[in-house]
Design an enzyme around this catalytic site. Structure first.
Site, PDB file in Angstrom:
ATOM      1  N   TYR A   1      93.094  52.931  29.135  1.00 33.54           N
ATOM      2  CA  TYR A   1      93.279  52.259  30.421  1.00 33.54           C
ATOM      3  C   TYR A   1      92.533  50.917  30.470  1.00 33.54           C
ATOM      4  O   TYR A   1      92.376  50.341  31.537  1.00 33.54           O
ATOM      5  CB  TYR A   1      92.797  53.156  31.555  1.00 33.54           C
ATOM      6  CG  TYR A   1      93.634  54.403  31.789  1.00 33.54           C
ATOM      7  CD1 TYR A   1      94.994  54.295  32.110  1.00 33.54           C
ATOM      8  CD2 TYR A   1      93.082  55.671  31.722  1.00 33.54           C
ATOM      9  CE1 TYR A   1      95.763  55.434  32.343  1.00 33.54           C
ATOM     10  CE2 TYR A   1      93.844  56.813  31.966  1.00 33.54           C
ATOM     11  CZ  TYR A   1      95.186  56.682  32.274  1.00 33.54           C
ATOM     12  OH  TYR A   1      95.948  57.796  32.527  1.00 33.54           O
TER      13      TYR A   1
ATOM     14  N   ASP B   1      89.428  65.808  28.845  1.00 37.87           N
ATOM     15  CA  ASP B   1      89.746  66.254  27.478  1.00 37.87           C
ATOM     16  C   ASP B   1      88.685  65.845  26.454  1.00 37.87           C
ATOM     17  O   ASP B   1      88.462  66.568  25.500  1.00 37.87           O
ATOM     18  CB  ASP B   1      91.113  65.712  27.067  1.00 37.87           C
ATOM     19  CG  ASP B   1      92.222  66.273  27.935  1.00 37.87           C
ATOM     20  OD1 ASP B   1      92.807  67.294  27.558  1.00 37.87           O
ATOM     21  OD2 ASP B   1      92.472  65.711  29.017  1.00 37.87           O
TER      22      ASP B   1
ATOM     23  N   HIS C   1      95.649  53.683  21.737  1.00 38.26           N
ATOM     24  CA  HIS C   1      96.655  54.306  22.579  1.00 38.26           C
ATOM     25  C   HIS C   1      96.605  53.749  23.973  1.00 38.26           C
ATOM     26  O   HIS C   1      95.612  53.188  24.423  1.00 38.26           O
ATOM     27  CB  HIS C   1      96.529  55.824  22.593  1.00 38.26           C
ATOM     28  CG  HIS C   1      95.279  56.303  23.261  1.00 38.26           C
ATOM     29  ND1 HIS C   1      95.199  56.530  24.604  1.00 38.26           N
ATOM     30  CD2 HIS C   1      94.058  56.568  22.770  1.00 38.26           C
ATOM     31  CE1 HIS C   1      93.982  56.931  24.913  1.00 38.26           C
ATOM     32  NE2 HIS C   1      93.259  56.951  23.822  1.00 38.26           N
TER      33      HIS C   1
ATOM     34  N   TYR D   1      99.537  57.001  38.697  1.00 41.08           N
ATOM     35  CA  TYR D   1      98.268  57.265  39.390  1.00 41.08           C
ATOM     36  C   TYR D   1      97.156  56.388  38.844  1.00 41.08           C
ATOM     37  O   TYR D   1      96.109  56.245  39.481  1.00 41.08           O
ATOM     38  CB  TYR D   1      97.897  58.753  39.277  1.00 41.08           C
ATOM     39  CG  TYR D   1      96.944  59.139  38.166  1.00 41.08           C
ATOM     40  CD1 TYR D   1      97.387  59.305  36.856  1.00 41.08           C
ATOM     41  CD2 TYR D   1      95.586  59.339  38.415  1.00 41.08           C
ATOM     42  CE1 TYR D   1      96.520  59.663  35.848  1.00 41.08           C
ATOM     43  CE2 TYR D   1      94.708  59.699  37.404  1.00 41.08           C
ATOM     44  CZ  TYR D   1      95.181  59.852  36.113  1.00 41.08           C
ATOM     45  OH  TYR D   1      94.301  60.200  35.116  1.00 41.08           O
ATOM     46  N   ARG D   2      97.378  55.764  37.690  1.00 44.15           N
ATOM     47  CA  ARG D   2      96.310  55.050  37.003  1.00 44.15           C
ATOM     48  C   ARG D   2      96.989  54.287  35.878  1.00 44.15           C
ATOM     49  O   ARG D   2      97.994  54.734  35.332  1.00 44.15           O
ATOM     50  CB  ARG D   2      95.361  56.090  36.430  1.00 44.15           C
ATOM     51  CG  ARG D   2      94.080  55.617  35.809  1.00 44.15           C
ATOM     52  CD  ARG D   2      93.290  56.864  35.429  1.00 44.15           C
ATOM     53  NE  ARG D   2      92.018  56.590  34.820  1.00 44.15           N
ATOM     54  CZ  ARG D   2      91.230  57.530  34.301  1.00 44.15           C
ATOM     55  NH1 ARG D   2      91.613  58.798  34.321  1.00 44.15           N
ATOM     56  NH2 ARG D   2      90.077  57.233  33.779  1.00 44.15           N
TER      57      ARG D   2
HETATM   58  C1  EUG Z   1      95.169  62.858  29.851  1.00 39.88           C
HETATM   59  C2  EUG Z   1      95.207  63.254  31.171  1.00 39.88           C
HETATM   60  C3  EUG Z   1      95.098  62.306  32.158  1.00 39.88           C
HETATM   61  C4  EUG Z   1      94.962  60.970  31.835  1.00 39.88           C
HETATM   62  C5  EUG Z   1      94.906  60.587  30.519  1.00 39.88           C
HETATM   63  C6  EUG Z   1      94.992  61.541  29.527  1.00 39.88           C
HETATM   64  C7  EUG Z   1      95.311  63.880  28.829  1.00 39.88           C
HETATM   65  C8  EUG Z   1      95.456  63.623  27.536  1.00 39.88           C
HETATM   66  C9  EUG Z   1      95.549  63.817  33.894  1.00 39.88           C
HETATM   67  O1  EUG Z   1      95.147  62.586  33.484  1.00 39.88           O
HETATM   68  O2  EUG Z   1      94.886  60.063  32.831  1.00 39.88           O
HETATM   69  C10 EUG Z   1      95.601  64.675  26.560  1.00 39.88           C
END
Ligand code: EUG
Length: 609
Positions: free
Chosen positions: A149, A209, A452, A533-534
């Site tokens: 992000y 995560d 990514h 959302y982001r």
């Molecule tokens: C993930 C989940 C997110 C996000 C970026 C990555 C999961 C990656 C629910 O939000 O904003 C495996």
């Protein structure tokens, strides 16, 4: 160029550095870092083309040098660093605070001029007043691990990054009775978890995560985790904020003075207090610098993770239809993830080349062949869930869940004990019980120099909506030649349909295609009524512009707040698409192909800057 058997210095330990790795993960950290960096085909750094340090907008070098001299005098030379050295992308736990490690434009396009390290709330106030005096934009980061992000990158090149984490990383309080904590921006999930273990408290944290990020930073960017307390912003309680004019604000019950000058005893107990609930405007915004945050902790409980595989791609909408009632009834105890079998390949940490030798996306048939020899077999969708409570309760929940999904032919439930120790499900056991880990980084081995970019739309938990978004995403991934890695974080009424666009940082062509893919996915899903959302800082304008109901009423409201709080436009201009008056309509907004054009060397921002 690194050879495949080279070894790199081990990542810093948590005991030596606030942003380091806990001892329990030291060996995994070394392995993960070596595995990833040994596949790099890039030199550690490349020569910089622009004059360094990159200047803030509308500032001469003489003015900049004078202003920085002043800042050094106030904060001490050691707490102000010029960004004039080679740019190093580093590794997850040793990431740069000078630019976006996962650059999507050119590495030099989103750089700071300098980084400043405040040690106290008062010093943050001092920095903000300094910025107002010199009209120099500042860009606060907590730990800077907003990966996918934008990381630590300021949206306006030449901004001064305020790195809050390095010197403001105390856990100010853990209240075992109230089951809450109060943290500074530099407290990572790793650090908070280890401290709770050290104190032997029967409390869980909630981790995303990957566990290296800031508890505070993630919550105010509305990040998500996977215990029942997984909605981080919904579980924060109380903020302390430095406003763009340097004033200090406490929200919630914190606004009421505690006895004898103490913090209010219910600051971490009741979120809204009295009057408008103001916390929301300090999340995903540029209205203030959050320097302290309260967070609720979950009393520990029993837990059981599992996965359910589904054999056919076409069952996707049917799976979503089954999840919805289970989630609404709260039979599902957390935010489960639905993934595609391609991620069974990627989470082995092997490169794509181990499965597919030609260029272009890996064909479905090839995924099928390789999946056949992996533990879950030749399946399509994989549901990762966790149930909570005592053993009897978990057992009855699992019965319900197995029965509900059993309607789909061939659905099969597996427990961690059914899978080999290296299978990804074992890392879900940790994450879903609040134990921060690193495993999710493994899919970065997919291509060399992997970076990514997340595409993160909110979609109703309904089969037909899920399918509509999925079809757009599938078609555009094929158009731009990327493998599709969908991770759906599914709640009862909406799901975060997260797509990881994994690209080779060394390839301008891949970056250009990734940026175009992102731009088209934002536009096409918005046309169907779905919004993100982001997003990455470079796509913030585009996403903000999709929230245009009522002749852009929301953005006009945000701009009114921004201009009232930050008349000089010094705080994180452009973050989340909010531009202060000074910058608005002057060529900073990115609403078209500007990111792709930046890759031709055009840069980010008005051509003169
Ligand atoms: C993930 C989940 C997110 C996000 C970026 C990555 C999961 C990656 C629910 O939000 O904003 C495996």
């Amino acid at each position: 160029m690194a050879s495949s058997n080279s070894t790199f210095p081990p990542p810093p330990s948590l005991s030596s550095k606030y942003s380091g790795i806990p001892d329990r993960l030291a060996a995994i950290g070394v392995e993960s870092k070596n595995r990833l960096l040994s596949k790099s085909t890039l030199p550690e750094s490349a020569p910089r083309h622009h004059d360094v340090p990159r200047l803030p907008p509308d500032t001469t070098r003489a003015e900049f040098n004078q202003a920085i001299g002043e800042l050094k005098q106030i904060l001490g030379d050691q707490n102000v660093e010029l960004n004039d050295r080679p740019l190093v992308d580093g590794w997850y736990l040793e990431h740069p605070n000078t630019h976006d490690a996962f650059h999507i434009a050119l590495q030099e396009d989103l750089v700071s001029s300098a980084v400043v390290y405040p040690g106290t709330v008062e010093e943050v106030q001092t920095i903000v007043r300094w910025a107002n005096k010199h009209k120099i934009p500042v860009y606060p980061i907590s730990m800077g691990r907003n990966i996918g992000y934008g990381g630590t990158a300021p949206r306006v090149p030449g901004s001064v990054v305020v790195d809050l984490g390095r010197r403001m990383n105390r856990i100010l309080n853990i209240d075992a009775e109230n089951a809450s904590c109060l943290v500074e921006p530099g407290v990572s999930y790793f650090a908070l978890y280890e401290e709770i273990q050290r104190q032997k408290l029967p409390l869980w944290i909630d981790t995303p995560d990957v566990g290296g990020g800031s508890v505070l930073g993630n919550a105010i960017d509305r990040g998500v985790g996977y215990t029942p307390y997984g909605d981080h912003f919904a579980n924060h309680c109380g903020l302390e904020i430095v406003l763009p004019n340097g004033e200090l604000l406490r929200t919630g019950m914190g606004a009421l003075e505690g006895k004898d000058g103490a913090d209010n005893p219910t600051w971490q107990s009741f979120q809204p207090a009295y009057g408008p609930y103001s916390d929301g405007i300090f999340s995903q915004s540029n209205f203030g610098i959050v320097v302290r945050m309260g967070m609720w902790l979950m009393p520990e409980t029993g837990h059981q993770s599992y996965l359910i595989t589904f054999p056919r791609d076409e069952d996707f909408p049917a799976i979503i239809e089954i999840i919805r009632p289970l989630a609404q009834q709260r039979v599902l105890g957390n935010i489960p993830q639905l993934r595609h079998v391609i991620q069974e390949l990627a989470t082995t940490a092997q490169p794509k080349s181990a499965f597919h030798s030609s260029s272009g996306p890996i064909p479905r048939e090839t995924i099928r062949q390789h999946a056949s020899s992996l533990p879950v077999g030749d399946v399509s969708w994989v549901f990762y869930g966790t149930q909570y409570g005592d053993a009897a309760s978990i057992s009855s929940q699992l019965n319900l869940i197995e029965k509900a999904f059993g309607v789909i032919p061939g659905a099969q439930l597996r427990l961690p004990s059914d899978l080999p120790p290296e299978h990804y499900l074992h890392s879900r056991v940790s994450v879903c019980s609040g134990v921060p880990v690193l495993r999710e980084l493994d899919w970065l081995n997919w291509v060399p120099n992997a970076a990514h970019l997340f595409f993160s739309p909110i979609v109703p938990t309904r089969g037909r909506d899920a399918e509509a978004v999925h079809n757009i995403v599938v078609r555009l991934h094929a158009k731009y030649g990327f493998d599709l890695f969908p991770t759906l974080c599914v709640a009862g009424r909406e799901m975060h349909y997260i797509v990881n666009i994994v690209y080779d940082r060394a390839s301008v062509d891949e970056k250009r295609r990734a940026a175009a893919l992102m731009r088209e996915m934002i536009a096409e899903t918005a046309a169907e009524g779905y919004g993100e959302y982001r997003t990455h800082v470079l796509f913030a304008d585009m996403v903000a512009a999709t929230y245009s109901w009522g002749d852009n009423a929301l953005m006009r409201f945000n701009e009114t707040i921004k201009d009232a709080l930050d008349p000089n436009g010094i705080l994180a201009p452009g973050r989340n698409g909010i531009w202060p008056k000074r910058f608005r309509g002057k060529g900073w907004e990115i609403l078209g192909t500007e990111v792709e054009e930046a890759l031709d060397g055009k840069g980010i921002g008005p051509s003169s800057s």
